[in-house]
Design a protein around this motif. Structure first.
Motif, PDB file in Angstrom:
ATOM      1  N   GLU A 156       0.759  -1.195  -0.047  1.00 43.23           N
ATOM      2  CA  GLU A 156      -0.096   0.019   0.047  1.00 43.23           C
ATOM      3  C   GLU A 156       0.851   1.454   0.014  1.00 43.23           C
ATOM      4  O   GLU A 156       0.409   2.285  -0.455  1.00 43.23           O
ATOM      5  N   ASN A 157       2.235   1.096   0.546  1.00 42.94           N
ATOM      6  CA  ASN A 157       3.083   2.277   0.605  1.00 42.94           C
ATOM      7  C   ASN A 157       3.990   2.669  -0.811  1.00 42.94           C
ATOM      8  O   ASN A 157       4.485   3.493  -0.807  1.00 42.94           O
ATOM      9  N   ARG A 158       3.738   1.659  -1.600  1.00 41.65           N
ATOM     10  CA  ARG A 158       4.698   1.795  -2.704  1.00 41.65           C
ATOM     11  C   ARG A 158       4.232   2.993  -3.476  1.00 41.65           C
ATOM     12  O   ARG A 158       5.360   3.870  -3.849  1.00 41.65           O
ATOM     13  N   ALA A 159       3.331   3.190  -3.986  1.00 39.90           N
ATOM     14  CA  ALA A 159       2.877   4.399  -4.767  1.00 39.90           C
ATOM     15  C   ALA A 159       3.046   5.798  -4.009  1.00 39.90           C
ATOM     16  O   ALA A 159       3.783   6.523  -4.710  1.00 39.90           O
ATOM     17  N   PRO A 160       2.585   5.828  -3.172  1.00 41.12           N
ATOM     18  CA  PRO A 160       3.109   7.039  -2.246  1.00 41.12           C
ATOM     19  C   PRO A 160       4.657   7.304  -1.917  1.00 41.12           C
ATOM     20  O   PRO A 160       5.001   8.463  -2.160  1.00 41.12           O
ATOM     21  N   LEU A 161       5.312   6.437  -1.683  1.00 42.49           N
ATOM     22  CA  LEU A 161       6.805   6.385  -2.024  1.00 42.49           C
ATOM     23  C   LEU A 161       7.392   6.826  -2.910  1.00 42.49           C
ATOM     24  O   LEU A 161       8.075   7.731  -2.961  1.00 42.49           O
ATOM     25  N   GLU A 162       6.767   6.286  -4.108  1.00 44.44           N
ATOM     26  CA  GLU A 162       7.308   6.695  -5.362  1.00 44.44           C
ATOM     27  C   GLU A 162       7.044   8.108  -5.681  1.00 44.44           C
ATOM     28  O   GLU A 162       7.767   8.897  -6.226  1.00 44.44           O
ATOM     29  N   ARG A 163       5.801   8.257  -5.474  1.00 42.36           N
ATOM     30  CA  ARG A 163       5.405  10.086  -5.626  1.00 42.36           C
ATOM     31  C   ARG A 163       6.403  10.885  -4.784  1.00 42.36           C
ATOM     32  O   ARG A 163       7.002  11.813  -5.671  1.00 42.36           O
ATOM     33  N   LEU A 164       6.428  10.597  -3.558  1.00 42.91           N
ATOM     34  CA  LEU A 164       7.220  11.367  -2.750  1.00 42.91           C
ATOM     35  C   LEU A 164       8.659  11.499  -3.031  1.00 42.91           C
ATOM     36  O   LEU A 164       9.652  12.469  -3.251  1.00 42.91           O
ATOM     37  N   ALA A 165       9.256  10.298  -3.768  1.00 48.61           N
ATOM     38  CA  ALA A 165      10.640  10.229  -4.152  1.00 48.61           C
ATOM     39  C   ALA A 165      10.963  11.457  -5.321  1.00 48.61           C
ATOM     40  O   ALA A 165      11.731  12.000  -5.452  1.00 48.61           O
ATOM     41  N   ARG A 166       9.853  11.490  -6.233  1.00 56.10           N
ATOM     42  CA  ARG A 166       9.875  12.247  -7.348  1.00 56.10           C
ATOM     43  C   ARG A 166      10.010  13.750  -6.965  1.00 56.10           C
ATOM     44  O   ARG A 166      10.728  14.663  -7.413  1.00 56.10           O
ATOM     45  N   THR A 167       9.308  13.890  -5.916  1.00 56.04           N
ATOM     46  CA  THR A 167       9.175  15.332  -5.423  1.00 56.04           C
ATOM     47  C   THR A 167      10.413  15.566  -4.559  1.00 56.04           C
ATOM     48  O   THR A 167      10.980  16.640  -4.972  1.00 56.04           O
ATOM     49  N   VAL A 168      10.822  14.793  -3.891  1.00 56.06           N
ATOM     50  CA  VAL A 168      12.262  15.015  -3.072  1.00 56.06           C
ATOM     51  C   VAL A 168      13.215  15.070  -4.117  1.00 56.06           C
ATOM     52  O   VAL A 168      14.273  16.099  -4.087  1.00 56.06           O
ATOM     53  N   ALA A 169      13.296  14.366  -5.118  1.00 54.99           N
ATOM     54  CA  ALA A 169      14.391  14.242  -6.112  1.00 54.99           C
ATOM     55  C   ALA A 169      14.609  15.956  -6.564  1.00 54.99           C
ATOM     56  O   ALA A 169      15.514  16.467  -7.164  1.00 54.99           O
ATOM     57  N   GLY A 170      13.258  16.542  -7.093  1.00 49.64           N
ATOM     58  CA  GLY A 170      13.175  17.867  -7.645  1.00 49.64           C
ATOM     59  C   GLY A 170      13.552  18.818  -6.573  1.00 49.64           C
ATOM     60  O   GLY A 170      14.086  19.962  -7.055  1.00 49.64           O
ATOM     61  N   ARG A 171      13.554  18.487  -5.328  1.00 48.56           N
ATOM     62  CA  ARG A 171      14.121  19.555  -4.322  1.00 48.56           C
ATOM     63  C   ARG A 171      15.692  19.439  -3.907  1.00 48.56           C
ATOM     64  O   ARG A 171      16.265  20.195  -3.443  1.00 48.56           O
ATOM     65  N   MET A 172      16.248  18.394  -4.461  1.00 48.15           N
ATOM     66  CA  MET A 172      17.692  18.302  -4.193  1.00 48.15           C
ATOM     67  C   MET A 172      18.731  19.211  -5.219  1.00 48.15           C
ATOM     68  O   MET A 172      18.181  19.361  -6.093  1.00 48.15           O
TER      69      MET A 172
END
Length: 179
Positions: A163-179
């Motif tokens: 259940e956490n896979r899709a939310p983790l993937e979405r947040l990963a893309r957001t965090v990558a944009g902030r790095m």
């Protein structure tokens, strides 16, 4: 008499050793040697320096800036308390009344070390394409690398990890944009 001499010598050596580490009023001599030291220790050079010197992540983004509270709450699916911030990490926890939830953010060498441990433990790690220079996902954590900077975000919940896979993937893309 001989025993007394050995005891006195041992005590003198212990006192000299202890006082050498106390950092008296004198600054270290050139080259980093303490006053009275017999020979300076050679500084690492070349390849040894490159392999042991940590990545300078002083300019790295703050962990809580990469994952603000609103994003952590969206990932956890519940309200979270104010973060506990340390040198290179940020931890949001769920309220004591529940539900159980925690979001941990690590920036720098700690994030890379966490990934190394996951690999040593043989945990399933899959690639997350198109996110960063390197992006990996486990059942509860994503790891991102941009240049030399590593970030890890871990989600702790008492649910099916799928259940956490899709939310983790979405947040990963957001965090990558902030790095």
């Amino acid at each position: 008499m001989r025993t007394r001499g050995l005891i006195a010598l041992t005590l003198a050596a212990a006192l000299l050793t202890a006082s050498a580490g106390c950092g008296g009023d004198e600054p270290p001599a050139a080259g980093g040697a303490a006053p009275g030291a017999s020979a300076p220790v050679a500084e690492p050079t070349g390849e040894a320096l490159a392999s042991t010197e940590p990545v300078d992540d002083a300019a790295a983004p703050q962990a809580c800036a990469l994952v603000p509270k609103a994003d952590a709450e969206r990932l956890a699916g519940t309200a979270l308390q104010e973060p506990v911030v340390s040198d290179r990490s940020c931890t949001y926890t769920g309220p004591t009344s529940g539900p159980t939830a925690q979001v941990e953010v690590f920036v720098g060498d700690g994030a890379k070390k966490y990934l190394d441990i996951e690999r040593q433990l043989g945990h399933e790690i899959r690639e997350l394409a198109g996110t960063a220079d390197e992006a990996l996902l486990t059942a509860e954590t994503f790891f991102l690398r941009k240049g030399e900077l590593w970030v890890a975000v871990r989600l702790v919940r008492l649910n099916d990890p799928q259940e956490n896979r899709a939310p983790l993937e979405r947040l990963a893309r957001t965090v990558a944009g902030r790095m």
